[in-house]
Write a protein that holds these residues in place. Structure first.
Motif, PDB file in Angstrom:
ATOM      1  N   LYS A 148       1.602  -6.643   1.183  1.00  0.00           N
ATOM      2  CA  LYS A 148       2.639  -5.656   0.875  1.00  0.00           C
ATOM      3  C   LYS A 148       2.693  -4.547   1.926  1.00  0.00           C
ATOM      4  O   LYS A 148       3.614  -3.747   1.941  1.00  0.00           O
ATOM      5  CB  LYS A 148       2.363  -5.031  -0.497  1.00  0.00           C
ATOM      6  N   CYS A 149       1.680  -4.488   2.790  1.00  0.00           N
ATOM      7  CA  CYS A 149       1.555  -3.378   3.742  1.00  0.00           C
ATOM      8  C   CYS A 149       2.521  -3.541   4.915  1.00  0.00           C
ATOM      9  O   CYS A 149       2.691  -4.626   5.456  1.00  0.00           O
ATOM     10  CB  CYS A 149       0.117  -3.307   4.263  1.00  0.00           C
TER      11      CYS A 149
ATOM     12  N   ALA B 190       1.083  -1.304  -1.720  1.00  0.00           N
ATOM     13  CA  ALA B 190       0.016  -2.098  -1.089  1.00  0.00           C
ATOM     14  C   ALA B 190      -1.336  -1.529  -1.502  1.00  0.00           C
ATOM     15  O   ALA B 190      -2.323  -2.252  -1.588  1.00  0.00           O
ATOM     16  CB  ALA B 190       0.170  -2.067   0.422  1.00  0.00           C
TER      17      ALA B 190
ATOM     18  N   CYS C 242       1.481   5.642  -0.636  1.00  0.00           N
ATOM     19  CA  CYS C 242       1.911   4.286  -0.295  1.00  0.00           C
ATOM     20  C   CYS C 242       3.203   3.945  -1.016  1.00  0.00           C
ATOM     21  O   CYS C 242       3.252   3.944  -2.237  1.00  0.00           O
ATOM     22  CB  CYS C 242       0.820   3.273  -0.658  1.00  0.00           C
TER      23      CYS C 242
ATOM     24  N   TRP D  62      -1.473  -2.909  10.169  1.00  0.00           N
ATOM     25  CA  TRP D  62      -1.575  -2.685   8.728  1.00  0.00           C
ATOM     26  C   TRP D  62      -2.790  -1.799   8.467  1.00  0.00           C
ATOM     27  O   TRP D  62      -3.512  -1.444   9.401  1.00  0.00           O
ATOM     28  CB  TRP D  62      -1.658  -4.014   7.958  1.00  0.00           C
TER      29      TRP D  62
ATOM     30  N   ASP E 243      -3.508  -4.549  -0.852  1.00  0.00           N
ATOM     31  CA  ASP E 243      -2.867  -5.851  -0.718  1.00  0.00           C
ATOM     32  C   ASP E 243      -2.171  -5.911   0.640  1.00  0.00           C
ATOM     33  O   ASP E 243      -1.125  -5.307   0.856  1.00  0.00           O
ATOM     34  CB  ASP E 243      -1.839  -6.033  -1.852  1.00  0.00           C
TER      35      ASP E 243
ATOM     36  N   SER F  98       4.905   1.068  -0.728  1.00  0.00           N
ATOM     37  CA  SER F  98       5.122  -0.367  -0.966  1.00  0.00           C
ATOM     38  C   SER F  98       4.136  -0.940  -1.981  1.00  0.00           C
ATOM     39  O   SER F  98       4.062  -2.160  -2.138  1.00  0.00           O
ATOM     40  CB  SER F  98       5.009  -1.118   0.358  1.00  0.00           C
TER      41      SER F  98
END
Lengths: 147, 132
Positions: free
Chosen positions: A75-76, A61, A57, A96, A72, A59
Motif C-alpha cells: 500500500k506504500c 500502509a 499515512c 517505500w 504493508d 494510504s
C-alpha cells in the motif's frame, strides 16, 4: 510490545544492527551510536500506542495491529510523510518506508535474540528484575546463604 | 495524460516514486526541490491514485509542468529536509499534544536524523552521568 533497551547494558557492538540486516534483506531498522565514548544507545521503532506515523499515512500502509505498528509494503507509495511524522526518526524511506516489524513470523525479534549483553528485551521490567536478583544475591551472600 | 493542481501539491515523494515510466522526476538540490512532469501519454493513473493531496488528475490534454519548493532547514543541524507544506500536513494530521517530545520540544521542525540523535542523547545521559 516494543523492544525495550537497557542502555546501561549496551556495549555498542552493533550485533543488533547486523541481526536486523540479516532478517530484512541487508537493511537495518535499528541504529546504534556511541555517545561521548561513554554510552551506546540503539534506537528503533517504539511501536507507539498513539502512533503518529499511522496518522500521517494516507494510504493505510501503516496501521496498528495490536501492540505492533504494522506496515504493508503493497500500500506504500513512498511519500515519506511517515518519516516526517515519527518523533524519534526511526522510519526510513526511499522507494517505500522501512521500519521495524518486530520480525513478524519469528518467535522473537532477532535483535533481542542476538544481543550478547542482554541489553534488549521484550520485557519492560527486565532491567528492574535483574537489579532485584542482584540485590537479593547480595543479601543472601551477606547472610551466608549457600546458593 | 495528467494535470497538476499546483495549489494542492505538497512536494512529497509519492508520484515520482511510483511512476513506472519515469515521466515524473524529483530533484533535491541544496534547499530547493523540483518536481518535473513530462508530457505523458501512458494509459495509466498510478500517480493520480498515489497522491496524498489529490493534486493530480487525468486530463485530455497534457503538457510539461515543473513545480519547485523551498526545503525547510532542520532547526538543529540546519540541513534542508522537507517542504513547508509537508510539515503543515504533519501538523494537521498529528494532534498538538503528540507534536512535542518528552522534553516539551516540538519535533516537527527537526529532521529525522537529528530526532534520532536527540533520542539517543536523552537515553544516554543518565548512564553517562553514572560513568563520569
Amino acid at each position: 510490545m516494543p523492544v525495550y533497551v537497557d542502555v546501561s547494558r549496551c556495549i555498542g557492538c552493533r550485533s543488533c544492527e547486523v541481526a536486523c540486516k540479516r532478517v530484512h534483506s541487508g537493511r537495518s531498522y535499528m541504529e546504534v551510536k556511541v555517545i561521548d565514548s561513554k554510552a551506546s544507545v540503539p534506537v528503533t521503532c517504539h511501536h507507539c500506542e498513539e502512533a503518529t506515523c499511522t496518522m500521517a499515512c494516507f494510504s493505510q500502509a501503516l496501521s496498528k495491529d495490536g501492540e505492533r505498528t504494522a506496515f504493508d509494503i503493497h500500500k506504500c507509495t513512498g511519500c515519506s510523510l511517515c518519516a516526517l511524522a515519527c518523533p524519534f526518526g526511526v522510519v526510513w524511506t526511499d522507494k517505500w518506508a522501512h521500519k521495524c516489524d518486530l520480525c513478524k513470523g519469528l518467535e522473537s525479534p532477532m535483535c533481542v535474540v542476538t544481543c550478547p549483553a542482554q541489553a534488549l528485551s521484550l520485557d519492560p521490567d527486565a532491567a528492574s528484575k535483574r537489579a532485584r536478583t542482584r540485590a537479593a544475591a547480595a543479601v543472601a551472600l551477606a547472610q551466608g546463604v549457600k546458593r | 495524460m495528467i494535470s497538476l493542481d499546483t495549489t494542492k501539491c505538497i512536494g512529497c515523494c509519492s508520484c515520482s516514486n511510483v511512476c513506472p515510466s519515469k515521466n515524473i522526476t524529483r530533484e533535491d538540490l541544496g534547499d530547493k526541490r523540483t518536481i518535473h512532469y513530462k508530457k505523458c501519454s501512458e494509459f495509466c493513473d498510478i500517480c493520480v491514485e498515489s497522491c496524498p493531496s489529490k493534486a493530480l488528475s487525468l486530463a485530455a490534454q497534457g503538457e510539461d509542468v515543473e513545480i519547485a519548493f523551498d526545503l525547510v532547514k532542520c532547526t538543529v543541524c540546519g540541513e534542508p529536509f522537507a517542504t513547508e507544506k509537508m510539515l503543515d500536513r504533519i501538523r494537521s494530521s498529528v494532534p498538538q499534544n503528540l507534536r512535542v517530545d518528552s522534553a516539551g520540544q516540538s519535533w516537527v521542525e527537526i529532521c529525522p536524523m537529528c530526532r534520532r540523535d536527540l533520542e539517543r542523547e536523552r537515553a544516554a545521559r543518565p548512564v553517562i552521568k553514572k560513568r563520569a
